[in-house]
Structures are given as C-alpha cells and as structure tokens.
Design a protein around this motif. Structure first.
Motif, mmCIF file in Angstrom:
data_model
loop_
_atom_site.group_PDB
_atom_site.id
_atom_site.type_symbol
_atom_site.label_atom_id
_atom_site.label_comp_id
_atom_site.label_asym_id
_atom_site.label_seq_id
_atom_site.Cartn_x
_atom_site.Cartn_y
_atom_site.Cartn_z
ATOM 1 N N GLN A 92 -1.500 11.742 -8.966
ATOM 2 C CA GLN A 92 -3.012 11.466 -8.258
ATOM 3 C C GLN A 92 -2.767 11.758 -6.741
ATOM 4 O OE1 GLN A 92 -5.251 8.274 -9.786
ATOM 5 N NE2 GLN A 92 -3.576 7.840 -11.239
ATOM 6 N N PHE A 93 -2.560 12.874 -6.481
ATOM 7 C CA PHE A 93 -2.324 13.305 -5.057
ATOM 8 C C PHE A 93 -3.700 13.125 -4.000
ATOM 9 C CE2 PHE A 93 0.041 16.242 -7.704
ATOM 10 C CZ PHE A 93 1.334 15.803 -7.232
ATOM 11 N N ASN A 94 -4.899 13.316 -4.690
ATOM 12 C CA ASN A 94 -5.946 13.147 -4.040
ATOM 13 C C ASN A 94 -6.217 11.797 -3.552
ATOM 14 O OD1 ASN A 94 -6.678 15.607 -5.871
ATOM 15 N ND2 ASN A 94 -7.170 16.245 -3.912
ATOM 16 N N TYR A 95 -6.241 10.955 -4.788
ATOM 17 C CA TYR A 95 -6.333 9.585 -4.348
ATOM 18 C C TYR A 95 -5.305 8.723 -3.441
ATOM 19 C CZ TYR A 95 -8.091 4.910 -5.757
ATOM 20 O OH TYR A 95 -8.406 3.602 -5.473
ATOM 21 N N SER A 96 -3.965 9.367 -3.747
ATOM 22 C CA SER A 96 -3.073 8.904 -3.015
ATOM 23 C C SER A 96 -3.078 9.126 -1.449
ATOM 24 C CB SER A 96 -1.496 9.520 -3.581
ATOM 25 O OG SER A 96 -0.576 8.929 -2.726
ATOM 26 N N ALA A 97 -3.532 10.299 -1.036
ATOM 27 C CA ALA A 97 -3.872 10.842 0.304
ATOM 28 C C ALA A 97 -5.034 9.853 0.866
ATOM 29 C CB ALA A 97 -4.383 12.238 0.288
ATOM 30 N N THR A 98 -5.950 9.288 -0.115
ATOM 31 C CA THR A 98 -7.085 8.559 0.373
ATOM 32 C C THR A 98 -6.468 7.321 0.893
ATOM 33 O OG1 THR A 98 -8.349 9.856 -1.080
ATOM 34 C CG2 THR A 98 -9.311 7.498 0.078
ATOM 35 N N VAL A 99 -5.648 6.749 -0.114
ATOM 36 C CA VAL A 99 -5.074 5.437 0.114
ATOM 37 C C VAL A 99 -4.362 5.406 1.590
ATOM 38 C CG1 VAL A 99 -3.040 3.815 -0.608
ATOM 39 C CG2 VAL A 99 -5.116 4.890 -2.246
ATOM 40 N N ALA A 100 -3.408 6.279 1.618
ATOM 41 C CA ALA A 100 -2.584 6.680 3.002
ATOM 42 C C ALA A 100 -3.602 6.674 4.328
ATOM 43 C CB ALA A 100 -2.006 7.581 2.925
ATOM 44 N N ILE A 101 -4.728 7.428 4.057
ATOM 45 C CA ILE A 101 -5.743 7.417 5.041
ATOM 46 C C ILE A 101 -6.334 6.232 5.583
ATOM 47 C CG2 ILE A 101 -7.798 8.512 6.045
ATOM 48 C CD1 ILE A 101 -5.417 10.551 6.197
ATOM 49 N N VAL A 102 -6.763 5.647 4.315
ATOM 50 C CA VAL A 102 -7.525 4.091 4.716
ATOM 51 C C VAL A 102 -6.415 3.132 5.283
ATOM 52 C CG1 VAL A 102 -8.332 2.211 3.497
ATOM 53 C CG2 VAL A 102 -9.213 4.555 2.906
ATOM 54 N N MET A 103 -5.185 2.971 4.961
ATOM 55 C CA MET A 103 -3.912 2.433 5.491
ATOM 56 C C MET A 103 -3.689 2.889 7.031
ATOM 57 S SD MET A 103 -3.401 -0.378 3.992
ATOM 58 C CE MET A 103 -2.213 -0.936 4.965
ATOM 59 N N GLY A 104 -3.742 4.042 7.205
ATOM 60 C CA GLY A 104 -3.662 4.322 8.560
ATOM 61 C C GLY A 104 -4.818 3.990 9.484
ATOM 62 N N PRO A 148 0.763 -1.269 -0.078
ATOM 63 C CA PRO A 148 0.049 -0.035 0.015
ATOM 64 C C PRO A 148 0.793 1.285 -0.118
ATOM 65 C CG PRO A 148 -0.770 -1.605 1.615
ATOM 66 C CD PRO A 148 0.384 -2.329 1.018
ATOM 67 N N ASN A 149 2.043 1.110 0.713
ATOM 68 C CA ASN A 149 2.909 2.378 0.865
ATOM 69 C C ASN A 149 3.454 2.629 -0.479
ATOM 70 O OD1 ASN A 149 2.088 3.224 3.272
ATOM 71 N ND2 ASN A 149 4.448 3.037 3.996
ATOM 72 N N MET A 150 3.959 1.778 -1.362
ATOM 73 C CA MET A 150 4.355 1.918 -2.612
ATOM 74 C C MET A 150 2.985 2.091 -3.569
ATOM 75 S SD MET A 150 6.935 -1.345 -3.298
ATOM 76 C CE MET A 150 7.280 -0.607 -5.151
ATOM 77 N N TYR A 151 2.052 1.837 -3.220
ATOM 78 C CA TYR A 151 1.065 2.198 -4.361
ATOM 79 C C TYR A 151 0.574 3.635 -4.080
ATOM 80 C CZ TYR A 151 -3.819 1.860 -6.475
ATOM 81 O OH TYR A 151 -4.723 1.875 -7.247
ATOM 82 N N ALA A 152 0.706 4.107 -2.793
ATOM 83 C CA ALA A 152 0.245 5.598 -2.501
ATOM 84 C C ALA A 152 1.652 6.523 -3.125
ATOM 85 C CB ALA A 152 0.081 5.842 -1.185
ATOM 86 N N TYR A 153 2.960 6.030 -2.881
ATOM 87 C CA TYR A 153 3.978 6.767 -3.340
ATOM 88 C C TYR A 153 3.670 6.981 -4.901
ATOM 89 C CZ TYR A 153 8.804 7.586 -4.317
ATOM 90 O OH TYR A 153 9.953 8.218 -4.882
ATOM 91 N N ASN A 154 3.634 5.939 -5.548
ATOM 92 C CA ASN A 154 3.593 5.886 -7.382
ATOM 93 C C ASN A 154 2.344 6.565 -7.602
ATOM 94 O OD1 ASN A 154 5.858 4.267 -8.260
ATOM 95 N ND2 ASN A 154 5.385 2.851 -6.419
ATOM 96 N N LEU A 155 1.409 6.528 -7.115
ATOM 97 C CA LEU A 155 0.208 7.576 -7.275
ATOM 98 C C LEU A 155 0.557 8.737 -7.204
ATOM 99 C CD1 LEU A 155 -2.877 5.588 -5.567
ATOM 100 C CD2 LEU A 155 -2.673 5.686 -8.200
ATOM 101 N N SER A 156 1.149 9.129 -6.322
ATOM 102 C CA SER A 156 1.548 10.666 -5.954
ATOM 103 C C SER A 156 2.667 11.248 -6.686
ATOM 104 C CB SER A 156 1.911 10.898 -4.526
ATOM 105 O OG SER A 156 2.028 12.108 -4.146
ATOM 106 N N PHE A 157 3.709 10.612 -6.819
ATOM 107 C CA PHE A 157 4.918 10.980 -7.516
ATOM 108 C C PHE A 157 5.094 10.579 -8.901
ATOM 109 C CE2 PHE A 157 5.863 11.093 -2.994
ATOM 110 C CZ PHE A 157 6.451 12.609 -2.945
ATOM 111 N N ALA A 158 4.543 9.492 -9.313
ATOM 112 C CA ALA A 158 4.517 9.065 -10.727
ATOM 113 C C ALA A 158 3.225 9.441 -11.328
ATOM 114 C CB ALA A 158 4.895 7.742 -10.814
ATOM 115 N N GLY A 159 2.144 9.393 -10.938
ATOM 116 C CA GLY A 159 0.611 9.528 -11.545
ATOM 117 C C GLY A 159 0.129 10.734 -11.178
#
Length: 290
Positions: free
Chosen positions: A259-271, A246-257
C-alpha cells in the motif's frame, strides 16, 4: 564583474543544491505525489483522490495508537535521557571528577556501537528463556523480570535508546560548557559563589541553546523510532505489532502490504507532526533565551 562573481558563487553552491534536490526535495515531492493517489482494487492502476488518504489516516485507529505510543515514549524517555546527559556533562566539566577523560569516552562509546548491534545485544539480555533476565528469574525463582512483556516493552526500548544516546547528548552539553569564558568562573569565585550557584547562574544559562538543540534532535528521533522495536519484534511478536510505531506502520504498509500510497500518506502526516512539535520547542526555547 558582478555577474562573474555571482557565477563563481553558483559554481560552489551548485553541487550542494543538486545533491540536496536529488536526495531531499525529490523524495519528499514523490511521497506527496503518491499520497494524492490510490490504487484501484479491481480495475488496476491508480486514481487521483486528493486529500482522501489524509482524511483516512486521521480516522485510522492504528495510526493514532502508534502515534500515542511514541508520544508517551517521548514524554518520559527524552527528559530522563537529557537529564542524565546534563548531569554527566556537569560532572565531567566540574574538574572534581578523577579520570574525566575516561568517563567521557566511556559514556560516548555506546553511541559508536551500530544501532542494530546494540538492539541485538540488549535483546539477548532481555530474553525470557536466555540471557540476563532468564538468569535472574531462575535465581529468584520467579517470573517477575520480563523485559519483553507487554507492560515492560516500552520501558525496555527506552532503556536501549537512553543507553545509546546519553553519551551523544553529553558531548553536546560538554562542548557548550567548554565555550564559557574562564573569567566568569573567576568572577563567581571572587563573589563567593559555590558550585550550585555557579551551575545555576553561569552553566545552565550557557547550556540553554544546546539543550534546545538536543531536545529537538531527541523529539525527531523519538518520532522516527523504528530499529529497536522492529528488531525486538522477532523476540516478542505478540507484543510488538506491525503498527507499534508510525514508522513501523508505514514500513509494513509499504513492503508487506504493497500500500505505497497510504504508506506515503502516513509518513507525510508524521513528518508534519514532528516538524510542528520541533518548531514549537525551538520557538519556546528562543523566547526563553531572550
């Protein structure tokens, strides 16, 4: 007088609260804010979508695949790591192990190695065309040893994490054992208790709180798994995907894709998932202690 004392108290507490708010509460608040918006593809800007991003994450197959992978990692790796750390702490504390100080330092040394350096070192050992794995394959005349293959990758990562953190958890357990009063051991010896009985009746009960703490730390660390697979991805790009954890998913969504909003959502859900599981473990450990 009471107001002066209260003001003095805030003078001491104020700097900590300021740093805590800026470095902990503010990033979490900003991540929650981002998770409630979504970028517009054609018109630009962002629009408020409420909980739509959270609903999308819960339907995301990539997210559940990565979450299931770290959950499997947690279920297998954490008990093995804590079990080895417990055995090491009991052996060092037994006073029957020669050179206990040396073994204590030797077990703790891997934790002092920077995480990136540790993964790079093991990556060279795991390499299919170089390193120890390649040498073993040449020696045996087979390709059986493939630590970077699909079926071996997660155990290989678990081995690195275990190597890194066994000494850290051993030190937690050993510190807890050193707080046990010597009178308890003397009483057990007078009653004729052997080594196994002493461990079961005195040492393990004394370690219950430390085991709960180490388990919670290990659960949090498992769900935060990032460095090891992210670095090994350069050696096995076809095995480790951008959503391997999940952390790699959020990281790549944010910095490669982007998609900052969706990346933040993934991080919040995992938290939230991590907090719930850690709380359940803490609650269960507290009840067993009572």
């Amino acid at each position: 007088m009471a107001r002066r004392q209260e003001a003095k108290g805030w003078v001491f507490v104020g700097p900590f609260l300021t740093v805590f708010a800026l470095t902990f509460l503010a990033p979490i608040g900003y991540a929650i804010y981002l998770s409630l918006y979504r970028d517009q593809a054609f018109f630009g800007g962002s629009v408020f979508v409420g909980l739509d991003n959270y609903a999308e994450v819960l339907r995301d197959a990539k997210f559940w695949e990565s979450a299931g992978r770290v959950l499997a990692f947690l279920v297998v790796q954490v008990p093995v790591m804590l079990g080895l750390a417990l055995l090491a702490a009991l052996a060092i504390d037994s006073a029957r192990l020669r050179g206990a100080g040396f073994f204590r330092i030797a077990l703790f040394l891997p934790y002092a190695v920077p995480g990136v350096v540790a993964v790079l070192m093991w990556g060279f050992l795991y390499g299919d065309t170089f390193g120890l794995a390649a040498d073993l394959n040449k020696l045996l005349g087979t390709d059986a040893v493939q630590p970077l293959s699909g079926s071996w990758m997660l155990p290989s990562i678990a081995n690195i994490v275990t190597w890194e953190f066994v000494g850290y958890n051993m030190l937690i357990f050993y510190s807890a054992l050193r707080t046990v009063p010597g009178e308890l051991y003397e009483a057990a010896a007078i009653d004729g208790a052997g080594a196994i009985r002493t461990i079961r009746a005195i040492k393990l009960p004394a370690l219950r709180g430390a085991i709960v703490i180490a388990t919670i730390f290990s659960i949090i660390g498992s769900f935060q798994l990032f460095n090891e697979p992210n670095i090994l991805r350069t050696l096995a790009p076809n095995v480790i995907t951008t959503y391997y954890t999940p952390n790699m998913y959020a990281y790549n969504l944010s910095f490669a894709g982007q998609q900052f909003n969706y990346s933040a959502t993934v991080a919040i859900v995992m938290g939230v998932f991590t907090a719930i599981i850690a709380y359940v473990v803490q609650l269960r450990g507290s009840r067993e202690a009572l």
